[in-house]
Enzyme design. Sequence first.
Site, PDB file in Angstrom:
ATOM      1  CE  LYS A  91       4.642   8.949   1.127  1.00  0.00           C
ATOM      2  NZ  LYS A  91       4.345   8.723  -0.293  1.00  0.00           N
TER       3      LYS A  91
HETATM    4  C1  LIG Z   1       7.762  14.150  -0.064  1.00  0.00           C
HETATM    5  C2  LIG Z   1       6.298  13.988  -0.355  1.00  0.00           C
HETATM    6  N1  LIG Z   1       5.460  14.983  -0.044  1.00  0.00           N
HETATM    7  C3  LIG Z   1       4.130  14.891  -0.256  1.00  0.00           C
HETATM    8  C4  LIG Z   1       3.589  13.767  -0.826  1.00  0.00           C
HETATM    9  C5  LIG Z   1       2.125  13.732  -1.084  1.00  0.00           C
HETATM   10  O1  LIG Z   1       1.488  12.763  -0.317  1.00  0.00           O
HETATM   11  P1  LIG Z   1      -0.054  12.395  -0.641  1.00  0.00           P
HETATM   12  O2  LIG Z   1      -0.041  11.469  -1.798  1.00  0.00           O
HETATM   13  O3  LIG Z   1      -0.535  11.751   0.630  1.00  0.00           O
HETATM   14  O4  LIG Z   1      -0.751  13.671  -0.923  1.00  0.00           O
HETATM   15  C6  LIG Z   1       4.412  12.708  -1.176  1.00  0.00           C
HETATM   16  C7  LIG Z   1       3.818  11.493  -1.775  1.00  0.00           C
HETATM   17  O5  LIG Z   1       4.418  10.601  -2.224  1.00  0.00           O
HETATM   18  C8  LIG Z   1       5.797  12.811  -0.940  1.00  0.00           C
HETATM   19  O6  LIG Z   1       6.629  11.818  -1.272  1.00  0.00           O
END
Ligand SMILES: Cc1ncc(COP(=O)(O)O)c(C=O)c1O
Length: 408
Positions: A207
Amino acid sequence: MTVPHATEASLALRLTPDRPVYEPRRDYLAFSPPIIGEEEIAEVVDTLRTSWITTGPKTKRFEAEFAARVNAPGALALNSCTAGLHTALSVLGVSAGDEVITTPITFAASVNVIEHVGARPVLVDVEHDTLNMDPIAVAAAITPRTRAILPVHFSGHPVELDSINDIARANNLAVVEDAAHALPASYRGRPIGSGENPVAFSFYATKNLTTAEGGMLTGSPEFLERAAITSLHGMSRDAWKRYGKGGSWFYEILTPGFKYNMTDIQASIGLRQLDRLAYFQRRRREVVAAYTDAFANHPSFETPTERRHVEHAWHLYVLRLRLETLRISRAQFIDELTARNIGTSVHFIPIHLHPYYRDRYGYAPNDFPVAKSAYDRMLSLPLHPGLSDGDVADVIGAVFDVANRFAR
Ligand SMILES: Cc1ncc(COP(=O)(O)O)c(C=O)c1O
């Protein structure tokens, strides 16, 4: 870390479509490695040398600095964006029998959390340009069971927040924003995360800001107070308050909550990444400008947009192929780029094509035609602050080489 600036002259010299001076690169260019410097390493070491390594003073500082950065009323650090979304839906009381409207162009996390609270995800199609949920489709999908809307700021481009919030207000619905890609982004001058809606950010390794794994939930102080309890076993007091000087051993379980807290080791990385976020974003924008300059006028490509009233976080650069101009599919295009040592990805395989969701809700591929057509043609190019001008030139050169070699 210093990264040389993209000079228009150097890129143009090597990269015009009709004069490609193309040589495949020798080493593999990773799609999105984390950018970790000595600053982050020193801060983590500092934490490891203290006697407090889990949620504590650095997490609290990270929350405060993050909230200030996005002008949020409050911020709660968690161990993922998924945890933030799940906690938010739980605190809002979304549960069995409820429907939550969301988008097929997202990662599984956004939709899985709706299933986790026992509700039904209702997918709606996306806008052609941004690939964000289409507010007109959202309004049309509301039923007496709808409890919430879960928009995703896909690739870092904010959704049409005013329209979504108006629809929610008129129908008494909650809005929980998935801002995994949207740090830092803004809509009509308002930073994503600065409003009253609960907003979940991701600090996963790829990210715009990383803590290896991690997330932040922003929202009103009253909402976050409940979220803090729900995200940590439902305890009335977290360990930092109990074990600190003057703390009390006593706590009560107020709800069967989760175990979603961030550690001070993660927060250490986050604090130093936050210092560098403005620089990261400047470099992302330079890379985006170089890509769009190169691809916008080529007949085989459709470049991503940034609407005039938003600030795009540019987490992803999603290029769409005009397949009618090519003799190969998107999958073959990616294979050709891999053969040229360029790492790419696809964001996302639409939710309704995954077996669980397809079978459970009986979706057909063309139920969301804009999402399906975009999926067939999309690929994400490397986009991160560690890309040198040479890397960017290699990506552009390889993309042109494949397109020109396999042109119809
Ligand atoms: C659009 C979206 N939502 C949620 C997430 C979930 O993030 P995390 O891995 O921090 O839980 C991601 C992860 O890539 C994502 O791309």
